[in-house]
Design a protein around this motif. Structure first.
Motif, short mmCIF file in Angstrom:
data_model
loop_
_atom_site.label_atom_id
_atom_site.label_comp_id
_atom_site.label_asym_id
_atom_site.label_seq_id
_atom_site.Cartn_x
_atom_site.Cartn_y
_atom_site.Cartn_z
N GLY A 63 0.80 -1.21 0.00
CA GLY A 63 0.00 0.00 0.00
C GLY A 63 0.83 1.26 0.00
O GLY A 63 0.47 2.27 -0.63
N ILE A 64 1.95 1.25 0.68
CA ILE A 64 2.84 2.42 0.71
C ILE A 64 3.46 2.65 -0.67
O ILE A 64 3.55 3.78 -1.14
CB ILE A 64 3.92 2.24 1.79
CG1 ILE A 64 3.28 2.33 3.18
CG2 ILE A 64 5.04 3.26 1.63
CD1 ILE A 64 4.21 2.03 4.32
N ASP A 65 3.85 1.56 -1.33
CA ASP A 65 4.40 1.70 -2.69
C ASP A 65 3.34 2.23 -3.65
O ASP A 65 3.65 3.03 -4.54
CB ASP A 65 4.92 0.35 -3.19
CG ASP A 65 6.15 -0.11 -2.43
OD1 ASP A 65 6.83 0.75 -1.83
OD2 ASP A 65 6.43 -1.32 -2.42
N LEU A 66 2.11 1.76 -3.48
CA LEU A 66 1.02 2.24 -4.36
C LEU A 66 0.83 3.75 -4.19
O LEU A 66 0.74 4.48 -5.18
CB LEU A 66 -0.27 1.50 -4.05
CG LEU A 66 -1.48 1.84 -4.94
CD1 LEU A 66 -2.38 0.62 -5.11
CD2 LEU A 66 -2.30 3.00 -4.39
N VAL A 67 0.77 4.20 -2.97
CA VAL A 67 0.58 5.63 -2.71
C VAL A 67 1.72 6.43 -3.32
O VAL A 67 1.52 7.51 -3.88
CB VAL A 67 0.44 5.90 -1.20
CG1 VAL A 67 0.52 7.39 -0.90
CG2 VAL A 67 -0.87 5.32 -0.68
N SER A 68 2.92 5.90 -3.24
CA SER A 68 4.09 6.61 -3.79
C SER A 68 4.02 6.74 -5.31
O SER A 68 4.65 7.63 -5.88
CB SER A 68 5.37 5.86 -3.41
OG SER A 68 5.53 5.81 -2.00
N GLN A 69 3.26 5.86 -5.97
CA GLN A 69 3.16 5.87 -7.42
C GLN A 69 2.04 6.76 -7.95
O GLN A 69 1.92 6.97 -9.15
CB GLN A 69 2.94 4.44 -7.94
CG GLN A 69 4.11 3.52 -7.75
CD GLN A 69 3.83 2.11 -8.25
OE1 GLN A 69 3.12 1.92 -9.24
NE2 GLN A 69 4.36 1.11 -7.58
N LEU A 70 1.20 7.28 -7.08
CA LEU A 70 0.06 8.08 -7.53
C LEU A 70 0.52 9.38 -8.17
O LEU A 70 1.42 10.05 -7.67
CB LEU A 70 -0.87 8.38 -6.35
CG LEU A 70 -1.60 7.17 -5.76
CD1 LEU A 70 -2.38 7.59 -4.51
CD2 LEU A 70 -2.55 6.56 -6.79
N GLN A 71 -0.10 9.75 -9.28
CA GLN A 71 0.26 10.98 -9.99
C GLN A 71 -0.10 12.21 -9.15
O GLN A 71 0.68 13.14 -9.01
CB GLN A 71 -0.47 11.02 -11.34
CG GLN A 71 -0.02 9.91 -12.29
CD GLN A 71 -0.92 9.80 -13.50
OE1 GLN A 71 -1.86 10.55 -13.67
NE2 GLN A 71 -0.63 8.83 -14.37
N LEU A 72 -1.31 12.24 -8.63
CA LEU A 72 -1.74 13.28 -7.71
C LEU A 72 -2.33 12.58 -6.50
O LEU A 72 -3.28 11.82 -6.62
CB LEU A 72 -2.79 14.20 -8.34
CG LEU A 72 -2.27 15.21 -9.37
CD1 LEU A 72 -3.43 15.99 -9.97
CD2 LEU A 72 -1.26 16.16 -8.76
N ARG A 73 -1.75 12.81 -5.35
CA ARG A 73 -2.09 12.01 -4.17
C ARG A 73 -3.30 12.58 -3.43
O ARG A 73 -3.31 13.75 -3.05
CB ARG A 73 -0.87 11.98 -3.24
CG ARG A 73 -0.96 10.94 -2.14
CD ARG A 73 0.32 10.95 -1.33
NE ARG A 73 1.48 10.65 -2.15
CZ ARG A 73 2.73 10.85 -1.77
NH1 ARG A 73 2.98 11.39 -0.59
NH2 ARG A 73 3.72 10.53 -2.56
N PRO A 74 -4.34 11.74 -3.21
CA PRO A 74 -5.44 12.19 -2.37
C PRO A 74 -5.03 12.13 -0.90
O PRO A 74 -3.90 11.73 -0.58
CB PRO A 74 -6.54 11.15 -2.67
CG PRO A 74 -5.77 9.91 -3.02
CD PRO A 74 -4.53 10.38 -3.71
#
Length: 231
Positions: A63-74
């Motif tokens: 989940g942490i890696d996924l968040v790091s990959q987001l283009q614009l983070r919610p």
């Protein structure tokens, strides 16, 4: 005011609990849930929800890696059964960190923190400034003074209404994570604009309040059209 939210967890029971909790909070619009993190990543990048409730320990992608990959983070609320992930979660500026199993009261408290942050971030006069390192010193940037941000290899150039542009060693992705998504939108791999300075869209060109025009890439065009659609 409702927050659009997405939940990602590989455990169906955990997702069902989050769904039930969300139905008890009128300010949450849970638009989608995913037990597949990769599918969730694609949805978030295209739909731009305001809040993501995500498990950390998942088989296909952390989940942490996924968040790091987001283009614009919610805004992020992490959930997990493992305490040792808490520090990493807060380093990503998560709103809160819920240790499973968590009660409705604890979930509601986390959501209220997110709602408060959302309300502050989307009131222009209350937007918190950011600080960037430029010309051997820390410089305060008031968000309402940003017209657009330009990527120049490893640097970004912040174009302002009240002073000359500021150059700093930072990626466009990193600066995007610091900006309120209701006030800024990425239109190209090289540009983020302040929506208050968007005056028109013609074809694949955006015109800003300064009269300057910027290109809109095909991959970001749907986001731009969603942002400027008539209400």
């Amino acid at each position: 005011m409702k927050l659009s939210a997405v939940a990602i967890d590989d455990e169906p029971l955990a997702l069902e609990i989050i769904k039930q909790y969300c139905t008890q909070i009128s300010e949450i619009d849970l638009t989608q849930t995913f037990d597949n993190a990769v599918a969730g990543l694609e949805y978030i990048n295209s739909q731009r929800p305001s809040l993501l409730v995500i498990d950390i320990d998942m088989p296909d992608i952390n989940g942490i890696d996924l968040v790091s990959q987001l283009q614009l983070r919610p805004m992020i609320i992490f959930t997990t059964a493992y305490k040792e992930f808490a520090l990493e979660g807060f380093e990503l500026e998560a709103v809160d960190y819920l240790l499973k199993p968590f009660s409705f009261e604890r979930f509601e408290k986390a959501f209220q923190k997110a709602l408060s942050k959302y309300q502050i971030g989307n009131t222009a006069g209350d937007m918190e400034p950011i600080f960037v390192y430029s010309e051997y010193r820390m410089i305060k940037i008031d968000l309402q003074n940003i017209i657009y941000i330009e990527s120049l290899d490893d640097y970004i150039k912040i174009h302002l209404t009240n002073s000359k542009p500021v150059m700093t060693l930072m990626s466009l992705k990193k600066i995007a994570a610091k900006l309120p998504p209701k006030k800024f939108i990425r239109i190209h791999r090289s540009y983020i604009i302040a929506t208050d300075h968007l005056t028109s869209l013609s074809g694949r060109k955006i015109k800003l309040s300064t009269g300057f025009e910027l290109p809109v890439s095909e991959s970001y065009l749907p986001d731009v059209l969603t942002k400027i659609k008539p209400h």
